[in-house]
Structure formats: C-alpha cells, structure tokens
Write a protein that holds these residues in place. Sequence first.
Motif, PDB file in Angstrom:
ATOM      1  N   TYR A 107      10.977  -5.629   7.271  1.00  0.00           N
ATOM      2  CA  TYR A 107      10.745  -4.236   6.850  1.00  0.00           C
ATOM      3  C   TYR A 107      10.436  -3.315   8.028  1.00  0.00           C
ATOM      4  CZ  TYR A 107      10.543  -6.645   2.429  1.00  0.00           C
ATOM      5  OH  TYR A 107      10.859  -7.442   1.358  1.00  0.00           O
ATOM      6  N   ASN A 111      12.557  -0.224   9.004  1.00  0.00           N
ATOM      7  CA  ASN A 111      11.965   1.082   8.676  1.00  0.00           C
ATOM      8  C   ASN A 111      11.337   1.777   9.878  1.00  0.00           C
ATOM      9  OD1 ASN A 111      12.623   0.256   6.140  1.00  0.00           O
ATOM     10  ND2 ASN A 111      10.523  -0.162   5.477  1.00  0.00           N
ATOM     11  N   TRP A 189       5.850   4.980   6.531  1.00  0.00           N
ATOM     12  CA  TRP A 189       6.164   3.817   5.699  1.00  0.00           C
ATOM     13  C   TRP A 189       4.916   3.293   4.978  1.00  0.00           C
ATOM     14  CZ3 TRP A 189       6.091  -1.710   7.932  1.00  0.00           C
ATOM     15  CH2 TRP A 189       6.394  -2.632   6.924  1.00  0.00           C
ATOM     16  N   GLU A 193       3.849   6.405   2.350  1.00  0.00           N
ATOM     17  CA  GLU A 193       4.820   5.819   1.415  1.00  0.00           C
ATOM     18  C   GLU A 193       5.868   6.846   1.005  1.00  0.00           C
ATOM     19  OE1 GLU A 193       3.160   3.237  -1.721  1.00  0.00           O
ATOM     20  OE2 GLU A 193       1.279   3.361  -0.633  1.00  0.00           O
ATOM     21  N   PHE A 196      10.089   4.734   2.202  1.00  0.00           N
ATOM     22  CA  PHE A 196      10.426   3.370   1.815  1.00  0.00           C
ATOM     23  C   PHE A 196       9.322   2.804   0.945  1.00  0.00           C
ATOM     24  CE2 PHE A 196      11.910   4.122   6.208  1.00  0.00           C
ATOM     25  CZ  PHE A 196      13.266   4.106   5.968  1.00  0.00           C
ATOM     26  N   LYS A 197       9.725   1.994  -0.018  1.00  0.00           N
ATOM     27  CA  LYS A 197       8.759   1.398  -0.930  1.00  0.00           C
ATOM     28  C   LYS A 197       7.995   0.297  -0.201  1.00  0.00           C
ATOM     29  CE  LYS A 197       9.047  -0.563  -5.474  1.00  0.00           C
ATOM     30  NZ  LYS A 197       8.817  -1.919  -5.086  1.00  0.00           N
ATOM     31  N   LEU A 198       6.703   0.181  -0.524  1.00  0.00           N
ATOM     32  CA  LEU A 198       5.930  -0.917   0.073  1.00  0.00           C
ATOM     33  C   LEU A 198       6.255  -2.223  -0.648  1.00  0.00           C
ATOM     34  CD1 LEU A 198       2.246   0.192   0.750  1.00  0.00           C
ATOM     35  CD2 LEU A 198       3.954  -0.611   2.363  1.00  0.00           C
ATOM     36  N   PRO A 199       6.603  -3.264   0.103  1.00  0.00           N
ATOM     37  CA  PRO A 199       6.988  -4.513  -0.566  1.00  0.00           C
ATOM     38  C   PRO A 199       5.802  -5.366  -1.021  1.00  0.00           C
ATOM     39  CG  PRO A 199       7.305  -4.706   1.800  1.00  0.00           C
ATOM     40  CD  PRO A 199       6.803  -3.325   1.552  1.00  0.00           C
TER      41      PRO A 199
END
Length: 230
Positions: A107, A111, A189, A193, A196-199
């Motif tokens: 990520y 990102n 990130w 937020e 990109f979505k936080l995994p």
Amino acid sequence: NLENRERCRAVLDGPQTKDSITVAVEGNIGSGKSTFLQYFKKFPEVEVLPEPVNKWKDVQGFNTLDLMYKDASRWSLAFQSYVQLTMAEGHKKSKSKSVKMMERSLYSARNCFVENLYKGGLMPEVDYAILSEFYGWITTNEDTNVDLIVYLRADPEVCQSRIRLRNRQEEQGVPMEYLKSLHALHEDWLIDENKFKLPAPLLVIDANSDISQLYTKFEEAKEQIFAKLS
Ligand code: DCP
C-alpha cells in the motif's frame, strides 16, 4: 494527544482478536521503522521480516536503490516493480509466530512512493499506469492479510536529520522537498483518508521524540498490538 488516543482506542475496540496477526509498519524515510522493528525483534511472539532494502540494493548484483536515486526517470519503474515483488512476497509469507511484522507494505509503495515519483515528474505516465495495473491486479486477486498498520509519524525535518546521521550512501542526495511530499502523501493516506481506503485499523505513534522517549511509546504500542491476539 486526543487524536492519537482516539485512534489507539479504535485499534483496541477493532474487530475480534485473532490467533495470529500481521502488522505493517509505515512512515517516511528516516522515521524510525528499523528502530521500532529492532525493539520488537526481542519478543518471542514476534517475527520481523528481514529489511527489504537489503534486497533492493542487490538484485543479482544490481543496486536498484542507487540506480533509482541517481536517475529516477530511467530507473524508478524497475525499482518500484521490484519493491512491489518483495512486498507481495512479504504479504504472502506464512507466519512462523503469532505476530508477523513487515517494514512497509504494497500500500505505501503504491500510495506514497509511486504516487510521489509520478506527481514529482520523476516517473513517466506510462510507467505509472503499468505499476497501477499491476498493483490493482495483486490487491484484487490476493489477500494481503494486514490486520494493523502502525504509522510512525515524524516531521520531515526530523527524518532529514536522522537520514544524515545514518549516512546511507544512496540517500545523501534526497532533498527536503522529496521528504515533505512523501510526508504529505503518508498523511493523505493514513490520517486524512482522502484518496485511498485504509486496508486495516491504524495505530499512530508520534515518532518525533528522541530515542529514550520513543521506547516508552513502543512499550505502549506493544500492549495495544498484543491485545489483538487471542
Ligand atoms: N523506498 C522507495 N520506494 C519504496 C520504498 C522505499 O524509494 N516503495 C526508498 C526510500 C529509502 C529506502 O528505499 O531511501 C529505504 O526505505 P525505508 O524508508 O523503507 O527504510 P528506512 O531504513 O529509511 O526506514 P527507517 O529510517 O524508518 O528505519
């Protein structure tokens, strides 16, 4: 601070505990990830994956990190492709202990670093498109298994002085502007937020303090990380 406490609570209240977890340790260059991982190495429950930067410096004899810093426009696709491979390997490696800790992840590679190179005009659009396709394929078809992200949040000025201190030859030309934009992308990130979505749930550690104070914070982080284990 309050924001930090809220996030720590979110971690503790997060989804149910598990037998084993994967933690991705994130932060700018020089934010102190190696020190953090060194601290966690001593616990028998923790497996720290070997520093990928050593692999990047010797790909069948080629120092791809050095090539990338010397001529990013030419070499960043090659370098970031290899970073992507080593990250995918890390995500897929089976756990030998109850906590698997990775330095960075697929990520942040995408990102923060790839984004930074492209936005900074150091990566041609076609290279960016290829890496994005590759990243999209991996993250759609494979489980990265990240249960927690630890963000070592440090000011770019602090990172710069640590980079100078450790004197890694390849990084001597890294300009302040590069650290600032990488910092902004980590913030975008992980904190805002925005894009990109936080995994996974996030634990933020203020990593500006000097090393003696940092250990107290690492100790607190340890409690929070281990609380996720059943
Ligand atoms: N790097 C990069 N692209 C990535 C990942 C890393 O260009 N996708 C570069 C940045 C650094 C070098 O690789 O010059 C090593 O990066 P890390 O930040 O992962 O490791 P550090 O040793 O700098 O971490 P720390 O100082 O926090 O311990």
